[in-house]
Each structure stands twice: as structure tokens, then as C-alpha cells.
Design an enzyme around this catalytic site. Structure first.
Site, PDB file in Angstrom:
ATOM      1  N   HIS A 144       4.153  17.857   2.589  1.00  0.00           N
ATOM      2  CA  HIS A 144       3.704  18.304   1.277  1.00  0.00           C
ATOM      3  C   HIS A 144       2.455  17.567   0.813  1.00  0.00           C
ATOM      4  O   HIS A 144       1.516  18.172   0.312  1.00  0.00           O
ATOM      5  CB  HIS A 144       4.791  18.224   0.214  1.00  0.00           C
ATOM      6  CG  HIS A 144       4.418  19.074  -0.964  1.00  0.00           C
ATOM      7  ND1 HIS A 144       4.387  20.447  -0.898  1.00  0.00           N
ATOM      8  CD2 HIS A 144       3.971  18.759  -2.186  1.00  0.00           C
ATOM      9  CE1 HIS A 144       3.949  20.929  -2.032  1.00  0.00           C
ATOM     10  NE2 HIS A 144       3.690  19.945  -2.832  1.00  0.00           N
ATOM     11  N   TYR A 171      -1.889  18.222  -0.693  1.00  0.00           N
ATOM     12  CA  TYR A 171      -2.660  17.639  -1.789  1.00  0.00           C
ATOM     13  C   TYR A 171      -3.901  16.916  -1.272  1.00  0.00           C
ATOM     14  O   TYR A 171      -4.912  16.839  -1.968  1.00  0.00           O
ATOM     15  CB  TYR A 171      -1.761  16.738  -2.641  1.00  0.00           C
ATOM     16  CG  TYR A 171      -0.881  17.585  -3.515  1.00  0.00           C
ATOM     17  CD1 TYR A 171       0.377  17.966  -3.099  1.00  0.00           C
ATOM     18  CD2 TYR A 171      -1.357  18.085  -4.717  1.00  0.00           C
ATOM     19  CE1 TYR A 171       1.165  18.807  -3.866  1.00  0.00           C
ATOM     20  CE2 TYR A 171      -0.584  18.928  -5.488  1.00  0.00           C
ATOM     21  CZ  TYR A 171       0.672  19.288  -5.067  1.00  0.00           C
ATOM     22  OH  TYR A 171       1.421  20.138  -5.828  1.00  0.00           O
ATOM     23  N   HIS A 227       1.853  32.397  -0.254  1.00  0.00           N
ATOM     24  CA  HIS A 227       1.708  31.268  -1.190  1.00  0.00           C
ATOM     25  C   HIS A 227       0.660  30.279  -0.690  1.00  0.00           C
ATOM     26  O   HIS A 227      -0.254  29.917  -1.410  1.00  0.00           O
ATOM     27  CB  HIS A 227       3.057  30.567  -1.371  1.00  0.00           C
ATOM     28  CG  HIS A 227       2.937  29.181  -1.916  1.00  0.00           C
ATOM     29  ND1 HIS A 227       2.561  28.926  -3.217  1.00  0.00           N
ATOM     30  CD2 HIS A 227       3.108  27.969  -1.345  1.00  0.00           C
ATOM     31  CE1 HIS A 227       2.515  27.615  -3.410  1.00  0.00           C
ATOM     32  NE2 HIS A 227       2.840  27.011  -2.280  1.00  0.00           N
ATOM     33  N   PHE A 228       0.779  29.853   0.576  1.00  0.00           N
ATOM     34  CA  PHE A 228      -0.147  28.780   0.960  1.00  0.00           C
ATOM     35  C   PHE A 228      -1.521  29.311   1.337  1.00  0.00           C
ATOM     36  O   PHE A 228      -2.492  28.560   1.278  1.00  0.00           O
ATOM     37  CB  PHE A 228       0.457  27.826   2.003  1.00  0.00           C
ATOM     38  CG  PHE A 228       0.680  28.364   3.376  1.00  0.00           C
ATOM     39  CD1 PHE A 228      -0.379  28.584   4.233  1.00  0.00           C
ATOM     40  CD2 PHE A 228       1.965  28.621   3.825  1.00  0.00           C
ATOM     41  CE1 PHE A 228      -0.164  29.064   5.509  1.00  0.00           C
ATOM     42  CE2 PHE A 228       2.188  29.095   5.110  1.00  0.00           C
ATOM     43  CZ  PHE A 228       1.117  29.320   5.954  1.00  0.00           C
ATOM     44  N   HIS A 229      -1.624  30.596   1.674  1.00  0.00           N
ATOM     45  CA  HIS A 229      -2.971  31.135   1.836  1.00  0.00           C
ATOM     46  C   HIS A 229      -3.680  31.228   0.489  1.00  0.00           C
ATOM     47  O   HIS A 229      -4.869  30.961   0.397  1.00  0.00           O
ATOM     48  CB  HIS A 229      -2.943  32.495   2.539  1.00  0.00           C
ATOM     49  CG  HIS A 229      -2.874  32.368   4.041  1.00  0.00           C
ATOM     50  ND1 HIS A 229      -1.713  32.085   4.703  1.00  0.00           N
ATOM     51  CD2 HIS A 229      -3.834  32.457   5.007  1.00  0.00           C
ATOM     52  CE1 HIS A 229      -1.950  32.009   6.012  1.00  0.00           C
ATOM     53  NE2 HIS A 229      -3.226  32.221   6.224  1.00  0.00           N
ATOM     54  N   ARG A 251       8.392  35.285   9.426  1.00  0.00           N
ATOM     55  CA  ARG A 251       7.142  34.672   9.858  1.00  0.00           C
ATOM     56  C   ARG A 251       7.079  34.516  11.368  1.00  0.00           C
ATOM     57  O   ARG A 251       8.070  34.572  12.057  1.00  0.00           O
ATOM     58  CB  ARG A 251       7.005  33.271   9.236  1.00  0.00           C
ATOM     59  CG  ARG A 251       6.801  33.288   7.760  1.00  0.00           C
ATOM     60  CD  ARG A 251       6.727  31.877   7.217  1.00  0.00           C
ATOM     61  NE  ARG A 251       5.530  31.161   7.682  1.00  0.00           N
ATOM     62  CZ  ARG A 251       5.251  29.917   7.351  1.00  0.00           C
ATOM     63  NH1 ARG A 251       6.070  29.246   6.587  1.00  0.00           N
ATOM     64  NH2 ARG A 251       4.166  29.336   7.797  1.00  0.00           N
ATOM     65  N   ARG A 252       5.859  34.267  11.853  1.00  0.00           N
ATOM     66  CA  ARG A 252       5.598  33.790  13.208  1.00  0.00           C
ATOM     67  C   ARG A 252       6.049  34.784  14.269  1.00  0.00           C
ATOM     68  O   ARG A 252       6.656  34.418  15.265  1.00  0.00           O
ATOM     69  CB  ARG A 252       6.269  32.429  13.436  1.00  0.00           C
ATOM     70  CG  ARG A 252       5.892  31.433  12.350  1.00  0.00           C
ATOM     71  CD  ARG A 252       6.592  30.118  12.511  1.00  0.00           C
ATOM     72  NE  ARG A 252       6.304  29.243  11.388  1.00  0.00           N
ATOM     73  CZ  ARG A 252       7.181  28.913  10.454  1.00  0.00           C
ATOM     74  NH1 ARG A 252       8.398  29.376  10.488  1.00  0.00           N
ATOM     75  NH2 ARG A 252       6.828  28.113   9.468  1.00  0.00           N
TER      76      ARG A 252
END
Lengths: 178, 68, 541
Positions: free
Chosen positions: C215, C219, C366-368, C429-430
Site C-alpha cells: 500500500h 503513496y 480503481h488503481f488505474h 482479473r489476470r
């Protein structure tokens, strides 16, 4: 009159309180869901030797699939391997509590069941366990959702949810797809 | 929306040199209003996020049944 | 031109070369997953591609960009030469050598374990050793950032460290903490396995150590974007930073709260108790606080600029902002993507709710949005802002820069919003290819194809971006003003010692990490769970 640094900090604190309330609302909803609705992540920390699943009483070939236990609980046992589920199709009754128990002899896998909240990782060394109630009947997809090697894309199973009256265990309490 | 892309509107017409000539008096004047707009904007954003979260919670998550 | 110009440009060119290649892999993967016929799709190629895309975007683009931007910031914000420049070059070449090693292992198909490793799957040792070299190179950067700040403080006793540098050092210190987890995983478990020294691994332990990193690393990637929000966007908009103090507090909160929360990536794992999952979920809630503080502080800073430009009323300052300037435009678009990406993230972190979307396309979306959108669009804007100072060339027109930023934003939205929908419908996913003859999967087809259109726009934007940087070399030479970071409404003459250094916060991180990760890691040594047999992907198995 010029605005001072303390005025600015005061406005920031006021904003932080709004943020605090918003965050607390979500936090409270999550706690309520965990305690009152009993929705918690699968976290049973139950170990099993992945090198010796065939020697375990529970995850031997003949004991896989759905079974009504002697005391009446319904348990579905599945072994995830590179690159298939054993058994590839399981039957469960609708609107009854069901316990899914999964493990693997090789690498990390994971499952979800489409259209439900069933979701867990399957980590070698552990039994993953999910208690749930399926409410909609039909064939649901249960794919492996964690990368487990080159055959990962072909790894999926079917969860066949049948009405209670069509769920007919045999003498041993077992129910299979075919 | 087009003026955002091309930046040719009257609103965007001011030049950089005016910015550096920022006077304390001008700053003091606008600080009478700031951060009312920022508060309105951020509070609406957080409110919308909360609504979105509860929408997912009540209309998608809860109907899909309990797990644990 | 600054004296670190060559150093910074070297880092940024490596970063964006990797970025461009990763975009090609990414678009091909989306094509493969769509109902359209796709060339070259076999499992070997697909997972090689996923590994390359992840490593290039998450490790190479980010690490090199952050290092390069850090060197620029150290010299510009502190207004003094970077100490230990030969060390900086040593770190650069170490990281380049590591990258080449890892790339060779990936492209030869010997390391298709994705950038998150998944032991007991085990690839070529060159892959892991290469990544270790990249990390070691970044550690040199961390030390140089800390030294630069310390020397400046020695020369300016009691003066507040300029916010841009304070944030950069916060990131350097956070990164040192962050890499402990993955370094322990690689050095003690994964690399011995890949060298054949051990035959089995404790999978729960490896996952837990990786979660330590997983995580906070996000950041680490995010810091430059926030540095731009606080120290560049207010200046670019023609206003002032609303509060320098809140900036410091935000960066300190990121340092403290982005670390003891990694277990939220393992909510669905069987090897951790609900107790520690709940503890880290609670801490994850707190990490939303600095982001929401930032939204307010930066909105207020832009409100100052908009009102100075004649904006009236509650929200009239928004259209009054100079949206033609790339930094201002990027900040606005970044915030819109942060809204959607952050909203998705709220669902992810919500403990039981994680079951709804874990390992579905929702998470990918979300993370894209957060990384590829919110963060990377600010990488672009930072480059546009600092490139003239690095090259001595100013772009004749900013049309191409604006076009590129808009393409990126529109492409990202078109790509990732359908992914949320697909994730809620169970798209996992994947996976290289879906069986579109299955009725459940057939319904996904149009959405997957729509997202592919977004991917094409993103690729176009990536090409225009690299073109824009390259074109600046050839563009007209013009006198370039020295770089200026934003000043605050009240530029502090003094700040509390706690907000001018990191001693106190390091102690707090240590305490929180022991509380949050002490038992979750120790349990594996107490419980002694059965190990799993190593599965090699680089020897035909």
C-alpha cells in the site's frame, strides 16, 4: 481586514470535522455490517499441509463436492489445482446455509462466484472457508481469480444452485452435478 | 468545454505577468471570500462520495447475500 | 538550466521509455480480453505482457520519475547544489542495470510471475535480483534527499524547509520504510527459492511481507502529484497556496498512515484473523484524511487564484481559472479522476464489502484511475513545467500539451468506468481471454470493447506526450525564467520543529508498524504453518 494564519487553520479544522463525520459514517456502517449482518472477511487461519492433502481425511478425492453432514450442515469441499477445480461443478441448495471449504496442493488461487458476495483467496497451507446462503437458482460461474500460472485463464468451475426440493442427497448425504 | 481545451476564451486571456504583480490588497480582498467556494465544492464532493458508497452498499452489496 | 539537468533528464527519459512500452503491452492485453480477434494471444505472451506492463509502470516509470524529480526539487527548492552527485549517478546506473536484468528475464519468458510475484510461483533469479538493484538505486536517492535537507537545515538554522523539499524527504523516508517488506520477502524467501537453495516457501509469510510494501508503494508513486498540487498548481493558477502548514501536516500523515494498512490487500486471505484485518481497516480509514484535507486546501488555493482573476459567487472562481495552462488543467482533471478512483477505493477498503469486488476488474479500474489517472497526469504536468528549465527551451505553443492531457483524461475515463461495471458483474482479473459463448460473459462484450477504445486514446496520448518532450529539444530557444514554487498566503517564517523534520514521525511509524504488523508477521514463526513446494515458471513448468 487581512485574514490571519489562525483563521486559515480554523477553516481547515472545520473542514477536518466534516471529513471526520463522513469517514465515521462509513466506519459505523462497516462495523454494523460485521457485527449485525455477520459479514466478515474469510479469516479462519486453519492450516493444512499442501503436500499431503491426499492423506488428510477431509480433502481426499472421494470426499470432495457437496455433502449434507450427519448433523445436517451442508458443506461443499473443493480442491483448486493448476489449472482446474475438483470437482469442476458443485450443487448447492438455494436459501440454505452452505459452507464452502477450499484448499490447494500447489500455488495461490482464489475464487469468486458471480452475482454473489462469495470471494476468498486459496493459499497453500490453509483451508479457506466461506459461509453463505445462495438466493438465486441457476448455474453460476466460479472462476479462479488469482494468477496461478499459464493455464489460469482456463481455470473455472460451476456452482449449480438448485431449488430446495430438487436438492436430493444420496444415502451418504452427497449431491453431485451429474 | 471547448475553451478548456483551447484556452482562447476571455476568461483565460489574462497573462502570466499580471499574476506575479499580485498585490497584498487584492489578496486581502479575495481572502474575505475564500474558502467559501472551496468548502462548497469539497463538501459536495464528499457528500456525493458518501451517497455513492451507500448506493453500492444497499443496492448491490446487501442484495447479494451474507458471507462470513 | 540547473546543474542536475542531465541527471534529471536521464531519469525521466528512462521512466517515459518504459512508460511508452508499457502502454503498448497494456493496449494489447485489453484487445486480447475483448471479444475481438487478437493476434499473438497465447498464455505465454499474455502473462509475459502483464508482467512487463506491471513492472514497467509500477517499478520503472515511478521509481525513475520520482528520483529524477527529487533531484530537481532538491536543487531548485533548496537553491543549492545537490550533494553527492556522483552517488546519484551511481544510483542511476545501478537502477538501469537492474532494469535491464529484469527486462531480459521478462522478455525471455523466464519471469512470468507478474509484478506482484505470487510465490510459490518462482521465476528466473535475474528478475528478482534486477528489481533489488532498482530498489538499491532508489535507496541511494533516499539518502541523498535526507542529506540534502540536513545540510540545508545546517546552513539555515530554524528556518522552515521549503515545502516541496519537505515533502520529497517525507517520501524518501516513507520509501525506506516501505521497501523493508518486499526486501525481506525477496532476500530471505524468494531469491533463495529462485536460486534453488530452498524447495518450499511459507506462502502466508511472503504475502504478508509483500502487503507491508503494497500500500505504501502507492503513496510513494502519489507523492510527486501531491507535491505538484501544493507547490506548483497554486503558482501556475496565479494564486497562493492556502496553507503551507496543512501541506506539511498532509505529508506527515501520509508518512505515518500509508504504512500500517497493507493488510487491507489481504482481507480475503485465510491466513489472517478478522481482528488484525479490522485494525488495519481502521487505520486505512485514517489514510483518507490527508487526501480529503488536500482536496480542500488545493480547492481553496485555486479559489484564491480564480477570485483574483475576477471570479464571483460561490463557484464562479472555477471557470475564471486559467485552464489553458497545463498545470492547472492537469490538476483539475486529476481531481475528477481522484473523485471516481477514491470512490472505488472507499468500497475496496470497507472490510466486508471487499468481498464484492476483490480481484475483479473493479480493483483494476480503481488503481488505474488513481495511479494511471490522478498521479500520472500530474507526472505529465510536472514534466511540462520543469522541462523548459532542464533543456533551456520553451514550447512555442501549449496546444499539444493541452490536447495530450485531455486525451489522457478522456481515455482513462472511457477505459476505467466500464471496468467498474464489469467488476461488479464478476469479471475477474489476470485472464488472457474470456469465453464469450458463456451467456454471463457474453453480456460483458460491449463494455470490454468500449474500454478498449479508452485504451486506444490513452496510447495516442502517451505518444503525443513523448513527442512533446522530444519536440522541446528542437523548439525555439528562449530565455527561461528560474523555476519558482508556490508561496503560501502566509509563508511561514517559523514552523514547529515537529513539522520541520521527521524524528518524531519515525518513532510513530515504528510504534504503529509494531502494533499493526508485529503479530501478523510473528504468527508465522509461532504457528509454523506448512510450507508450499516451489513451482518454477522458468524451467518449462
Amino acid at each position: 481586514m487581512a485574514v490571519s494564519e489562525s483563521d486559515i487553520l480554523r477553516s481547515e479544522v472545520r473542514w477536518a470535522m466534516i471529513v471526520g463525520v463522513a469517514v465515521a459514517v462509513i466506519f459505523a456502517a462497516v462495523i454494523y455490517t460485521g457485527i449485525e449482518l455477520h459479514v466478515n472477511p474469510p479469516s479462519n487461519i486453519e492450516t493444512i499441509d499442501p503436500k499431503a492433502l491426499h492423506l488428510s481425511n477431509e480433502f481426499t478425492e472421494s470426499n470432495l463436492g457437496t455433502r449434507v453432514e450427519p448433523e445436517g450442515r451442508i458443506t461443499t469441499r473443493i480442491v483448486a489445482t493448476q489449472f482446474a477445480f475438483d470437482p469442476p461443478c458443485v450443487v448447492v441448495p438455494a436459501n440454505e446455509p452452505v459452507t464452502l471449504r477450499l484448499t490447494t496442493p500447489d500455488v495461490i488461487h482464489g475464487i469468486l462466484v458471480t452475482g454473489t458476495n462469495v470471494n476468498t483467496m486459496i493459499v497453500p497451507g490453509y483451508v479457506a472457508q466461506v459461509h453463505t446462503v445462495f438466493t438465486k437458482t441457476g448455474d453460476l460461474l466460479m472462476p479462479c481469480h488469482e494468477y496461478c500460472g499459464l493455464g489460469h485463464s482456463q481455470m473455472w468451475a460451476t456452482v449449480r444452485v438448485v431449488p430446495r426440493e430438487s436438492f436430493r442427497p444420496d444415502a451418504e448425504g452427497r449431491v453431485a452435478c451429474d | 468545454m471547448l475553451f478548456l481545451l483551447l484556452g482562447r476564451s476571455a476568461l483565460a486571456g489574462k497573462t502570466r505577468s499580471e499574476d506575479t504583480g499580485l498585490s497584498q490588497a487584492d489578496l486581502d480582498t479575495v481572502m474575505e471570500e475564500v474558502p467559501k467556494g472551496a468548502l462548497a465544492l469539497s463538501a459536495s464532493a464528499v457528500l456525493l462520495l458518501l451517497c455513492g458508497w451507500f448506493f453500492v452498499y444497499f443496492f448491490i452489496f446487501v442484495p447479494r447475500g451474507t458471507v462470513g | 538550466m540547473t546543474s542536475v539537468a542531465r541527471l534529471t533528464k536521464a531519469h525521466l527519459w528512462i521512466a517515459f521509455a518504459a512508460f511508452l512500452v508499457a502502454c503498448v503491452f497494456g493496449i494489447w492485453q485489453m484487445w486480447a480480453r475483448s471479444p475481438l480477434a487478437t493476434p499473438y494471444v497465447i498464455a505465454e505472451h499474455y502473462f509475459l505482457s502483464v508482467t512487463a506492463h506491471g513492472v514497467a509502470m509500477a517499478f520503472v516509470l515511478t521509481t525513475f520519475f520520482i528520483m529524477g524529480f527529487g533531484y530537481f526539487t532538491a536543487e531548485t527548492a533548496l537553491d543549492r547544489p545537490l550533494p553527492g552527485k556522483p552517488w546519484a549517478w551511481a544510483g542511476f546506473f545501478l537502477a538501469v542495470a537492474g532494469t535491464l536484468m529484469a527486462v531480459a528475464a521478462i522478455l525471455s519468458g523466464q519471469a512470468s510471475v507478474l509484478y506482484t510475484f505470487y510465490p510459490p510461483l518462482t521465476g528466473s533469479p535475474f528478475f528478482y535480483l534486477g528489481l533489488v538493484l532498482v530498489v538499491v538505486g532508489s535507496w541511494i536517492w533516499c539518502i541523498l534527499m535526507i542529506v540534502a535537507m540536513r545540510e540545508w537545515k545546517g546552513a539555515h538554522p530554524g528556518a522552515p524547509v521549503p515545502l516541496a523539499m519537505f515533502a520529497t524527504v517525507a517520501n524518501a523516508i516513507m520509501w525506506l520504510w516501505t521497501t523493508v517488506g518486499v526486501a525481506a520477502e525477496l532476500l530471505f524467501i524468494v531469491i533463495p527459492a529462485s536460486l534453488g537453495w530452498v524447495d518450499t516457501v511459507d506462502v502466508g509469510l511472503t504475502r504478508t511481507l509483500f502487503s507491508w510494501t503494497l500500500h505504501a508503494i502507492v503513496y510513494f508513486w502519489l507523492f510527486p502529484a501531491y507535491i505538484a498540487f501544493y507547490t506548483m498548481a497554486p503558482q501556475a493558477a496565479g494564486g497562493r497556496l492556502y496553507s503551507d502548514m496543512m501541506g506539511r501536516l498532509t505529508f506527515v500523515l501520509f508518512l505515518v498512515y500509508s504504512l500500517p494498512v497493507g493488510l487491507h490487500h489481504l482481507f480475503m486471505d485465510p491466513e489472517h484473523s478478522t481482528g488484525f484485518k479490522f485494525v488495519q481497516m481502521s487505520l486505512t480509514v485514517l489514510v483518507a484524511v490527508p487526501t480529503l484535507l488536500t482536496v480542500f486546501t488545493i480547492s481553496a488555493s485555486l479559489e484564491i487564484a480564480g477570485r483574483l482573476r475576477g471570479g464571483r459567487g460561490l463557484l464562479g472562481w472555477i471557470p475564471a481559472l486559467p485552464w489553458d495552462r497545463p498545470m492547472v488543467l492537469a490538476t483539475g482533471l486529476s481531481f475528477v479522476m481522484l473523485f471516481f478512483g477514491g470512490g472505488g477505493g472507499l468500497v475496496n477498503m470497507s472490510y466486508g464489502l471487499n468481498a464484492l469486488i476483490h480481484n475483479t476488474s473493479w480493483v483494476t479500474a480503481h488503481f488505474h484511475l488513481i495511479f494511471g489517472g490522478t498521479v500520472v497526469i500530474m507526472y505529465f504536468a510536472i514534466c511540462y513545467a520543469i522541462w523548459p528549465r532542464l533543456t533551456g527551451h520553451e514550447a512555442g505553443t501549449q496546444d499539444a500539451q493541452r490536447l495530450q492531457l485531455w486525451l489522457w483524461f478522456v481515455g482513462m475515463m472511457i477505459m476505467s468506468l466500464p471496468w467498474h461495471w464489469l467488476g461488479l458483474h464478476g469479471q475477474w482479473r489476470r485472464v488472457a481471454q474470456f469465453d464469450y459463448t458463456n451467456p454471463i460473459i457474453a453480456a460483458w462484450g460491449p463494455w470490454v470493447t468500449t474500454s478498449l477504445v479508452g485504451g486506444i486514446l490513452l496510447f495516442a496520448s502517451a505518444v503525443v506526450f513523448v513527442w512533446n518532450l522530444a519536440a522541446l529539444r528542437a523548439d525555439r530557444k528562449a530565455p527561461v525564467a528560474p523555476f519558482a514554487f508556490a508561496t503560501a498566503v502566509h509563508q511561514p517564517a517559523r514552523v514547529p520543529a515537529s513539522l520541520n523534520g521527521f524524528g518524531l514521525w519515525n518513532v510513530l511509524v515504528l510504534v504503529l508498524m509494531i502494533a499493526a504488523y508485529g503479530w501478523p508477521i510473528a504468527q508465522f514463526f509461532v504457528l509454523q504453518p506448512p510450507h508450499a513446494v516451489v513451482h518454477r515458471v522458468d524451467r518449462g513448468g
